[in-house]
Design an enzyme around this catalytic site. Structure first.
Site, PDB file in Angstrom:
ATOM      1  N   SER A 183     -11.759   0.671  18.839  1.00 42.30           N
ATOM      2  CA  SER A 183     -12.105   0.397  17.438  1.00 42.30           C
ATOM      3  C   SER A 183     -13.608   0.557  17.210  1.00 42.30           C
ATOM      4  N   TRP A 218     -11.719  -8.162   6.074  1.00 46.58           N
ATOM      5  CA  TRP A 218     -11.134  -7.521   7.258  1.00 46.58           C
ATOM      6  C   TRP A 218     -11.922  -6.281   7.670  1.00 46.58           C
ATOM      7  N   PHE A 245     -10.368   9.385   2.151  1.00 48.14           N
ATOM      8  CA  PHE A 245      -9.251   9.684   3.059  1.00 48.14           C
ATOM      9  C   PHE A 245      -9.668  10.609   4.203  1.00 48.14           C
ATOM     10  N   GLU A 256      -5.628   1.006   9.133  1.00 46.01           N
ATOM     11  CA  GLU A 256      -5.591   2.460   8.904  1.00 46.01           C
ATOM     12  C   GLU A 256      -4.248   2.933   8.360  1.00 46.01           C
ATOM     13  N   THR A 313      -0.495   0.880   7.276  1.00 45.28           N
ATOM     14  CA  THR A 313       0.553   0.242   8.090  1.00 45.28           C
ATOM     15  C   THR A 313       1.639   1.283   8.405  1.00 45.28           C
TER      16      THR A 313
HETATM   17  P1  TGC Z   1      -3.309   9.719  -3.669  1.00 47.69           P
HETATM   18  O1  TGC Z   1      -2.896  10.035  -5.063  1.00 47.69           O
HETATM   19  O2  TGC Z   1      -2.339   9.923  -2.564  1.00 47.69           O
HETATM   20  O3  TGC Z   1      -4.619  10.559  -3.320  1.00 47.69           O
HETATM   21  C1  TGC Z   1      -5.797  10.506  -4.091  1.00 47.69           C
HETATM   22  C2  TGC Z   1      -6.618  11.744  -3.754  1.00 47.69           C
HETATM   23  O4  TGC Z   1      -6.878  11.779  -2.335  1.00 47.69           O
HETATM   24  C3  TGC Z   1      -6.268  12.955  -1.747  1.00 47.69           C
HETATM   25  N1  TGC Z   1      -5.681  12.547  -0.459  1.00 47.69           N
HETATM   26  C4  TGC Z   1      -6.168  12.920   0.714  1.00 47.69           C
HETATM   27  N2  TGC Z   1      -7.202  13.710   1.046  1.00 47.69           N
HETATM   28  C5  TGC Z   1      -7.454  13.894   2.348  1.00 47.69           C
HETATM   29  N3  TGC Z   1      -6.706  13.312   3.321  1.00 47.69           N
HETATM   30  C6  TGC Z   1      -5.666  12.510   3.035  1.00 47.69           C
HETATM   31  N4  TGC Z   1      -4.974  11.930   4.012  1.00 47.69           N
HETATM   32  C7  TGC Z   1      -5.356  12.277   1.680  1.00 47.69           C
HETATM   33  N5  TGC Z   1      -4.412  11.558   1.034  1.00 47.69           N
HETATM   34  C8  TGC Z   1      -4.625  11.723  -0.263  1.00 47.69           C
HETATM   35  C9  TGC Z   1      -5.226  13.405  -2.741  1.00 47.69           C
HETATM   36  O5  TGC Z   1      -4.962  14.767  -2.615  1.00 47.69           O
HETATM   37  C10 TGC Z   1      -5.888  13.045  -4.049  1.00 47.69           C
HETATM   38  O6  TGC Z   1      -6.889  14.019  -4.290  1.00 47.69           O
HETATM   39  P2  TGC Z   1      -7.240  14.469  -5.790  1.00 47.69           P
HETATM   40  O7  TGC Z   1      -8.285  15.503  -5.615  1.00 47.69           O
HETATM   41  O8  TGC Z   1      -5.957  14.979  -6.384  1.00 47.69           O
HETATM   42  O9  TGC Z   1      -7.722  13.232  -6.476  1.00 47.69           O
HETATM   43  O10 TGC Z   1      -3.856   8.249  -3.647  1.00 47.69           O
HETATM   44  P3  TGC Z   1      -3.047   6.951  -3.731  1.00 47.69           P
HETATM   45  O11 TGC Z   1      -3.891   5.911  -4.365  1.00 47.69           O
HETATM   46  O12 TGC Z   1      -1.691   7.218  -4.309  1.00 47.69           O
HETATM   47  O13 TGC Z   1      -2.925   6.633  -2.158  1.00 47.69           O
HETATM   48  C11 TGC Z   1      -1.923   5.839  -1.741  1.00 47.69           C
HETATM   49  C12 TGC Z   1      -2.003   5.573  -0.228  1.00 47.69           C
HETATM   50  C13 TGC Z   1      -1.020   4.496   0.070  1.00 47.69           C
HETATM   51  C14 TGC Z   1      -1.598   6.846   0.512  1.00 47.69           C
HETATM   52  C15 TGC Z   1      -3.425   5.194   0.210  1.00 47.69           C
HETATM   53  O14 TGC Z   1      -3.944   4.225  -0.618  1.00 47.69           O
HETATM   54  C16 TGC Z   1      -3.467   4.700   1.651  1.00 47.69           C
HETATM   55  O15 TGC Z   1      -3.564   5.490   2.602  1.00 47.69           O
HETATM   56  N6  TGC Z   1      -3.431   3.345   1.879  1.00 47.69           N
HETATM   57  C17 TGC Z   1      -3.630   2.776   3.180  1.00 47.69           C
HETATM   58  C18 TGC Z   1      -4.961   2.056   3.192  1.00 47.69           C
HETATM   59  C19 TGC Z   1      -5.707   2.273   4.457  1.00 47.69           C
HETATM   60  O16 TGC Z   1      -5.348   3.057   5.316  1.00 47.69           O
HETATM   61  N7  TGC Z   1      -6.817   1.566   4.592  1.00 47.69           N
HETATM   62  C20 TGC Z   1      -7.655   1.759   5.738  1.00 47.69           C
HETATM   63  C21 TGC Z   1      -8.875   0.909   5.632  1.00 47.69           C
HETATM   64  S1  TGC Z   1     -10.055   1.303   6.874  1.00 47.69           S
HETATM   65  C22 TGC Z   1      -9.433   0.581   8.239  1.00 47.69           C
HETATM   66  O17 TGC Z   1      -8.375   0.050   8.309  1.00 47.69           O
HETATM   67  C23 TGC Z   1     -10.300   0.693   9.411  1.00 47.69           C
HETATM   68  S2  TGC Z   1      -9.642   0.023  10.830  1.00 47.69           S
HETATM   69  C24 TGC Z   1     -11.020   0.140  11.708  1.00 47.69           C
HETATM   70  C25 TGC Z   1     -10.854   0.126  13.167  1.00 47.69           C
HETATM   71  O18 TGC Z   1     -10.422   1.169  13.766  1.00 47.69           O
HETATM   72  O19 TGC Z   1     -11.268  -0.900  13.755  1.00 47.69           O
HETATM   73  P1  FAD Z   2      -0.718  -5.491   2.673  1.00 42.41           P
HETATM   74  O1  FAD Z   2      -1.154  -4.283   1.961  1.00 42.41           O
HETATM   75  O2  FAD Z   2      -0.651  -6.774   1.939  1.00 42.41           O
HETATM   76  O3  FAD Z   2       0.723  -5.205   3.321  1.00 42.41           O
HETATM   77  C1  FAD Z   2       1.549  -6.263   3.856  1.00 42.41           C
HETATM   78  C2  FAD Z   2       2.910  -5.655   4.226  1.00 42.41           C
HETATM   79  O4  FAD Z   2       3.523  -5.094   3.048  1.00 42.41           O
HETATM   80  C3  FAD Z   2       2.806  -4.502   5.238  1.00 42.41           C
HETATM   81  O5  FAD Z   2       3.928  -4.554   6.087  1.00 42.41           O
HETATM   82  C4  FAD Z   2       2.917  -3.259   4.376  1.00 42.41           C
HETATM   83  O6  FAD Z   2       3.463  -2.154   5.090  1.00 42.41           O
HETATM   84  C5  FAD Z   2       3.850  -3.729   3.263  1.00 42.41           C
HETATM   85  N1  FAD Z   2       3.692  -3.008   2.021  1.00 42.41           N
HETATM   86  C6  FAD Z   2       2.583  -2.866   1.259  1.00 42.41           C
HETATM   87  N2  FAD Z   2       2.832  -2.118   0.169  1.00 42.41           N
HETATM   88  C7  FAD Z   2       4.136  -1.765   0.244  1.00 42.41           C
HETATM   89  C8  FAD Z   2       5.009  -0.977  -0.575  1.00 42.41           C
HETATM   90  N3  FAD Z   2       4.568  -0.404  -1.702  1.00 42.41           N
HETATM   91  N4  FAD Z   2       6.287  -0.814  -0.173  1.00 42.41           N
HETATM   92  C9  FAD Z   2       6.739  -1.385   0.967  1.00 42.41           C
HETATM   93  N5  FAD Z   2       5.973  -2.145   1.778  1.00 42.41           N
HETATM   94  C10 FAD Z   2       4.680  -2.326   1.425  1.00 42.41           C
HETATM   95  N6  FAD Z   2     -10.325  -2.273   6.499  1.00 42.41           N
HETATM   96  C11 FAD Z   2     -11.496  -1.642   6.213  1.00 42.41           C
HETATM   97  O7  FAD Z   2     -11.720  -1.199   5.092  1.00 42.41           O
HETATM   98  N7  FAD Z   2     -12.438  -1.482   7.191  1.00 42.41           N
HETATM   99  C12 FAD Z   2     -12.276  -1.954   8.447  1.00 42.41           C
HETATM  100  O8  FAD Z   2     -13.150  -1.767   9.298  1.00 42.41           O
HETATM  101  C13 FAD Z   2     -11.071  -2.646   8.756  1.00 42.41           C
HETATM  102  N8  FAD Z   2     -10.902  -3.198   9.990  1.00 42.41           N
HETATM  103  C14 FAD Z   2      -9.799  -3.981  10.236  1.00 42.41           C
HETATM  104  C15 FAD Z   2      -9.715  -4.678  11.442  1.00 42.41           C
HETATM  105  C16 FAD Z   2      -8.630  -5.509  11.685  1.00 42.41           C
HETATM  106  C17 FAD Z   2      -8.582  -6.318  12.945  1.00 42.41           C
HETATM  107  C18 FAD Z   2      -7.580  -5.601  10.733  1.00 42.41           C
HETATM  108  C19 FAD Z   2      -6.360  -6.448  11.016  1.00 42.41           C
HETATM  109  C20 FAD Z   2      -7.660  -4.919   9.542  1.00 42.41           C
HETATM  110  C21 FAD Z   2      -8.779  -4.112   9.257  1.00 42.41           C
HETATM  111  N9  FAD Z   2      -8.934  -3.464   8.022  1.00 42.41           N
HETATM  112  C22 FAD Z   2     -10.089  -2.780   7.733  1.00 42.41           C
HETATM  113  C23 FAD Z   2      -7.967  -3.702   6.957  1.00 42.41           C
HETATM  114  C24 FAD Z   2      -6.679  -2.891   7.090  1.00 42.41           C
HETATM  115  O9  FAD Z   2      -6.887  -1.553   6.762  1.00 42.41           O
HETATM  116  C25 FAD Z   2      -5.609  -3.542   6.188  1.00 42.41           C
HETATM  117  O10 FAD Z   2      -5.245  -4.752   6.823  1.00 42.41           O
HETATM  118  C26 FAD Z   2      -4.409  -2.647   5.992  1.00 42.41           C
HETATM  119  O11 FAD Z   2      -4.731  -1.539   5.195  1.00 42.41           O
HETATM  120  C27 FAD Z   2      -3.212  -3.400   5.367  1.00 42.41           C
HETATM  121  O12 FAD Z   2      -3.594  -4.129   4.252  1.00 42.41           O
HETATM  122  P2  FAD Z   2      -3.164  -5.694   4.114  1.00 42.41           P
HETATM  123  O13 FAD Z   2      -3.507  -6.354   5.398  1.00 42.41           O
HETATM  124  O14 FAD Z   2      -3.767  -6.185   2.877  1.00 42.41           O
HETATM  125  O15 FAD Z   2      -1.587  -5.684   4.012  1.00 42.41           O
END
Ligand code: TGC
Ligand code: FAD
Length: 391
Positions: free
Chosen positions: A95, A166, A244, A371, A373
């Site tokens: 991470s 988070w 993204f 990143e 779920t």
């Molecule tokens: P959506 O309509 O899908 O897309 C909006 C615009 O983005 C483009 N796009 C992408 N571009 C590049 N790569 C991808 N994978 C892309 N996916 C979408 C898309 O083409 C569009 O472009 P434009 O030009 O038409 O505007 O957007 P949405 O709001 O419907 O997205 C929904 C969803 C669920 C896919 C998105 O919100 C999502 O991926 N949610 C998950 C959240 C997430 O992954 N959070 C991560 C936080 S960072 C973290 O967890 C770090 S962990 C750190 C560690 O390793 O310790």
């Molecule tokens: P929620 O979005 O509340 O989801 C809860 C449950 O509901 C999940 O099972 C999910 O799959 C489900 N769910 C949600 N929506 C739907 C739907 N529409 N239909 C069906 N099921 C659904 N974020 C950052 O930005 N930067 C970081 O560096 C970072 N580091 C992290 C480090 C750790 C240790 C952890 C635990 C998290 C970190 N995150 C970070 C946050 C992480 O990206 C979020 O926890 C993750 O995106 C999920 O969001 P949430 O925890 O709010 O769960």
């Protein structure tokens, strides 16, 4: 029985380029000699040594694919191998490298101007400075577009307000990449900013009671009327696709990393069942046990083969959005299944921390969640197949 290629049946490691092999060997040596000896103790104490970043930097593990500012211009395969070797020890260490490389160095390198690159990249790549990436909020996890953090123009800069939750590294970070919407919360107004620790109004908290990924510091970013100059804006971002693009890179590394975790536990369990005598013969002499080993070997190697193919596609600049979601979802799920089976094969001993398996198991619960779920990646893949969003 003659020596065979049970560990590398698709010749993935055997066929690596000399440079990738060299990187893998260096990382493996470092992981085993520096990280592994203290991992149990540091996990028990929730302890992360920030000096490790300098060690990562010296080895070229930070921003490894970047060609400038001290980056070594390694291949995407090498980036994957780094994650694979480091996560064999602990997902927390992978991470640290993922966040710095994919979520901090990558956006500055791709969306920053030349001054920002010159100012921030050398210290981030050497590990002298630590970065974090603030996207998630308490009420905006899977759906970051619901974020409440906002920017507004003020004089020759911006004022930012909101809270991120988070966030990996926030309690120890020097550099903060923060994403925010305009005051009307228009989704397409998303912008990224580079903030520095000392900025007035910026503070952090640590989440102290985490039971998973305990070595990695996770916390909040509290942003209270933070004013900064225009020059802190990542001016070349293009909406959400820029956000993204960071996640794509981190998800790719995670997909390799979790297989490192699974491999480590597979080999621990294999060694254990070969030596543990029960019913007057080694556990490994039972068909049920051998089937479990075969399942582990199969899933790990299929996962690695798919990672390897995707790395090549990335190097060729192909669209890997679907491959990344398949890999992130499937490799996390399969690794969790494998590690849980490993725990079972060690019986009661599987619960002891010195066997490492329980730590990997609880870490993988985090990796499955961040990143995107597992289920969110199902929905991304379903949407991309049917053109019907069902989020
Ligand atoms: P959506 O309509 O899908 O897309 C909006 C615009 O983005 C483009 N796009 C992408 N571009 C590049 N790569 C991808 N994978 C892309 N996916 C979408 C898309 O083409 C569009 O472009 P434009 O030009 O038409 O505007 O957007 P949405 O709001 O419907 O997205 C929904 C969803 C669920 C896919 C998105 O919100 C999502 O991926 N949610 C998950 C959240 C997430 O992954 N959070 C991560 C936080 S960072 C973290 O967890 C770090 S962990 C750190 C560690 O390793 O310790
Ligand atoms: P929620 O979005 O509340 O989801 C809860 C449950 O509901 C999940 O099972 C999910 O799959 C489900 N769910 C949600 N929506 C739907 C739907 N529409 N239909 C069906 N099921 C659904 N974020 C950052 O930005 N930067 C970081 O560096 C970072 N580091 C992290 C480090 C750790 C240790 C952890 C635990 C998290 C970190 N995150 C970070 C946050 C992480 O990206 C979020 O926890 C993750 O995106 C999920 O969001 P949430 O925890 O709010 O769960």
């Amino acid at each position: 029985m003659k020596q065979n290629n049970w560990f590398d049946p698709f010749f993935i490691f055997e066929n690596l380029s000399e440079e990738d092999l060299h990187i893998q060997k260096n990382v493996k040596d470092f992981s085993e000699s520096i990280l592994k000896p203290n991992v149990v103790k540091h996990n028990r104490n929730h302890y992360f040594d920030r000096e490790l970043y300098k060690e990562f930097g010296k080895l070229g593990l930070l921003g490894s694919t970047i060609n400038s500012h001290g980056g070594s211009g390694a291949s995407d395969t090498a980036y994957g191998l780094i994650a694979y070797e480091i996560e064999k020890i602990d997902s927390s260490y992978r991470s640290s490298i993922s966040v710095q490389s994919s979520l901090v160095i990558h956006p500055i390198h791709s969306f920053g101007n030349e001054e920002q690159k010159d100012k921030y990249l050398p210290d981030l790549i050497s590990g002298d400075k630590i970065g974090c990436f603030g996207l998630t909020e308490s009420e905006a996890g899977s759906d970051p577009s619901s974020m409440k953090t906002t920017y507004k123009k003020h004089q020759d800069g911006y004022i930012l307000n909101g809270n991120k939750n988070w966030i990996t590294n926030s309690p120890i970070a020097d550099i903060f990449i923060v994403w925010a919407l305009n005051e009307k919360h228009e989704t397409n107004s998303i912008k990224g900013f580079i903030l520095e620790k000392e900025t007035k109004g910026l503070s952090t908290n640590i989440i102290e009671n985490k039971t998973s990924l305990k070595i990695s510091p996770t916390g909040q970013i509290l942003i209270d009327n933070v004013y900064f100059h225009n020059s802190n804006c990542l001016e070349n971002t293009e909406g959400w696709s820029s956000v993204f693009s960071c996640l794509n890179k981190a998800r790719f590394g995670i997909s390799w990393g979790v297989l490192g975790s699974a491999t480590e536990c597979w080999l621990i369990a294999k060694d254990y069942v070969e030596n543990r005598i029960m019913f007057k013969k080694p556990l490994a002499a039972n068909q049920l046990i051998q089937k479990k080993l075969a399942d582990m070997q199969t899933e790990i190697n299929l996962g690695l083969a798919a990672c390897h193919i995707t790395a090549k596609a990335m190097n060729e600049g192909k669209d890997i959005i679907n491959s990344i979601s398949i890999l992130k979802r499937n490799n996390c799920k399969k690794s969790l299944d494998i590690v849980r089976d490993c725990r079972d094969m060690l019986g009661a001993n599987g619960l002891i921390e010195d066997y490492h398996i329980m730590r990997h198991l609880v870490n993988l619960e985090t990796v499955k969640t961040y990143e995107g779920t597992e289920d969110i990646h199902s929905l991304i893949l379903g949407r991309n197949q049917t053109n019907i969003p069902s989020f």
